[in-house]
Scaffold this motif. Structure first.
Motif, PDB file in Angstrom:
ATOM      1  N   GLY A  20       7.143  10.679 -10.408  1.00 20.03           N
ATOM      2  CA  GLY A  20       8.058  10.657  -9.279  1.00 20.03           C
ATOM      3  C   GLY A  20       7.949   9.391  -8.457  1.00 20.03           C
ATOM      4  N   GLU A  21       7.028   8.519  -8.787  1.00 22.20           N
ATOM      5  CA  GLU A  21       6.863   7.261  -8.068  1.00 22.20           C
ATOM      6  C   GLU A  21       7.604   6.159  -8.821  1.00 22.20           C
ATOM      7  OE1 GLU A  21       5.244   7.114  -5.208  1.00 22.20           O
ATOM      8  OE2 GLU A  21       4.578   9.185  -5.321  1.00 22.20           O
ATOM      9  N   GLU A  22       8.111   5.200  -8.091  1.00 23.99           N
ATOM     10  CA  GLU A  22       8.736   4.050  -8.713  1.00 23.99           C
ATOM     11  C   GLU A  22       7.626   3.088  -9.120  1.00 23.99           C
ATOM     12  OE1 GLU A  22      11.544   0.325  -7.482  1.00 23.99           O
ATOM     13  OE2 GLU A  22      11.851   2.234  -6.468  1.00 23.99           O
ATOM     14  N   VAL A  23       7.491   2.901 -10.413  1.00 26.21           N
ATOM     15  CA  VAL A  23       6.441   2.035 -10.924  1.00 26.21           C
ATOM     16  C   VAL A  23       7.075   0.716 -11.337  1.00 26.21           C
ATOM     17  CG1 VAL A  23       4.645   1.772 -12.679  1.00 26.21           C
ATOM     18  CG2 VAL A  23       5.128   4.025 -11.706  1.00 26.21           C
ATOM     19  N   ILE A  24       6.589  -0.380 -10.795  1.00 27.91           N
ATOM     20  CA  ILE A  24       7.177  -1.679 -11.106  1.00 27.91           C
ATOM     21  C   ILE A  24       6.333  -2.471 -12.090  1.00 27.91           C
ATOM     22  CG2 ILE A  24       8.531  -1.886  -8.994  1.00 27.91           C
ATOM     23  CD1 ILE A  24       6.270  -3.556  -7.817  1.00 27.91           C
ATOM     24  N   GLY A  25       5.455  -1.805 -12.780  1.00 31.74           N
ATOM     25  CA  GLY A  25       4.743  -2.432 -13.862  1.00 31.74           C
ATOM     26  C   GLY A  25       3.427  -3.096 -13.536  1.00 31.74           C
ATOM     27  N   LYS A  26       2.853  -2.822 -12.390  1.00 33.73           N
ATOM     28  CA  LYS A  26       1.539  -3.399 -12.141  1.00 33.73           C
ATOM     29  C   LYS A  26       0.660  -2.428 -11.373  1.00 33.73           C
ATOM     30  CE  LYS A  26       1.970  -5.954  -7.848  1.00 33.73           C
ATOM     31  NZ  LYS A  26       1.821  -7.236  -7.215  1.00 33.73           N
ATOM     32  N   ILE A  27      -0.619  -2.608 -11.603  1.00 34.21           N
ATOM     33  CA  ILE A  27      -1.633  -1.808 -10.928  1.00 34.21           C
ATOM     34  C   ILE A  27      -2.617  -2.790 -10.314  1.00 34.21           C
ATOM     35  CG2 ILE A  27      -3.532  -0.195 -11.266  1.00 34.21           C
ATOM     36  CD1 ILE A  27      -2.009   0.825 -13.734  1.00 34.21           C
ATOM     37  N   LEU A  28      -3.015  -2.535  -9.113  1.00 29.27           N
ATOM     38  CA  LEU A  28      -4.017  -3.372  -8.466  1.00 29.27           C
ATOM     39  C   LEU A  28      -5.303  -2.572  -8.368  1.00 29.27           C
ATOM     40  CD1 LEU A  28      -4.807  -5.951  -6.943  1.00 29.27           C
ATOM     41  CD2 LEU A  28      -4.058  -4.812  -4.855  1.00 29.27           C
ATOM     42  N   LEU A  29      -6.338  -3.089  -8.993  1.00 26.37           N
ATOM     43  CA  LEU A  29      -7.649  -2.463  -8.928  1.00 26.37           C
ATOM     44  C   LEU A  29      -8.462  -3.247  -7.914  1.00 26.37           C
ATOM     45  CD1 LEU A  29      -9.631  -0.381 -10.127  1.00 26.37           C
ATOM     46  CD2 LEU A  29     -10.263  -2.118 -11.800  1.00 26.37           C
ATOM     47  N   THR A  30      -8.925  -2.581  -6.869  1.00 27.93           N
ATOM     48  CA  THR A  30      -9.634  -3.273  -5.803  1.00 27.93           C
ATOM     49  C   THR A  30     -10.777  -2.413  -5.285  1.00 27.93           C
ATOM     50  OG1 THR A  30      -9.346  -4.377  -3.661  1.00 27.93           O
ATOM     51  CG2 THR A  30      -8.055  -2.406  -4.026  1.00 27.93           C
ATOM     52  N   THR A  31     -11.663  -3.015  -4.537  1.00 28.54           N
ATOM     53  CA  THR A  31     -12.754  -2.272  -3.915  1.00 28.54           C
ATOM     54  C   THR A  31     -12.272  -1.709  -2.581  1.00 28.54           C
ATOM     55  OG1 THR A  31     -13.590  -4.173  -2.677  1.00 28.54           O
ATOM     56  CG2 THR A  31     -14.462  -3.838  -4.930  1.00 28.54           C
ATOM     57  N   TYR A  32     -13.046  -0.790  -2.037  1.00 30.70           N
ATOM     58  CA  TYR A  32     -12.707  -0.249  -0.720  1.00 30.70           C
ATOM     59  C   TYR A  32     -12.612  -1.375   0.301  1.00 30.70           C
ATOM     60  CZ  TYR A  32     -13.970   4.551  -2.218  1.00 30.70           C
ATOM     61  OH  TYR A  32     -14.035   5.770  -2.825  1.00 30.70           O
ATOM     62  N   HIS A  33     -13.594  -2.265   0.298  1.00 29.13           N
ATOM     63  CA  HIS A  33     -13.642  -3.335   1.296  1.00 29.13           C
ATOM     64  C   HIS A  33     -12.489  -4.314   1.130  1.00 29.13           C
ATOM     65  CE1 HIS A  33     -17.423  -2.100   3.044  1.00 29.13           C
ATOM     66  NE2 HIS A  33     -17.908  -1.935   1.830  1.00 29.13           N
TER      67      HIS A  33
END
Length: 152
Positions: A20-33
């Motif tokens: 149900g989310e619009e996915v534009i082809g990227k994922i950002l993997l990041t730390t909490y900080h």
């Protein structure tokens, strides 16, 4: 959202969480900080298990529970990550995890998530509109719908 059957929760795919989310082809993997000051439509926080979040601390070749001060810092970092979601927040919990050597560590879901679930009203979470735990036990996803930015 269509929640996976309990037997399927162990094999969750990113697509399952982004339904149900619009996915534009990227994922950002990041730390909490590193996420501090940024916002995202959907945030997925995996590994919310005791020993990981809050993280046990290595000391002289052994692991120990964090001190009150260390725990407070970890709770603040968790809150930063939690509040990065504009639309949907997925919290991935379970009964434990396997170490890289294959040992099972069964300390249960994160105390931070358990504390949130025990609050009498979701509104106390400051900014969370609704809380909907999954119906699955051992490995499950929980969706939180944050209040839109304008209402905060």
């Amino acid at each position: 959202m269509n929640w996976p059957a309990c037997g399927q929760a162990k094999n969750l795919l990113l697509q399952d969480l982004a339904q149900g989310e619009e996915v534009i082809g990227k994922i950002l993997l990041t730390t909490y900080h590193a996420s501090k000051g940024r916002e995202f439509d959907t945030v997925i926080l995996p590994g919310l298990l005791n020993g990981i979040t809050p993280r046990d601390v290595p000391e002289r070749g052994k692991w120990r529970r964090p001190t009150a001060k260390e725990l407070a810092e970890q709770r603040r970092a968790f809150y930063v990550a939690l509040t990065r979601a504009e639309t949907t927040l997925h919290l991935i919990i379970g009964p434990g995890y396997h170490t890289k050597n294959g040992y099972w560590i069964g300390k249960g879901p994160s105390d931070f998530v358990v504390e949130m679930a025990r609050r009498p009203a979701a509104g106390e979470l400051r900014g969370v509109a609704s809380v909907r735990p999954s119906r699955c036990g051992p490995s499950s996803a929980t969706a939180f719908r944050p209040i839109p930015h304008r209402a905060r």
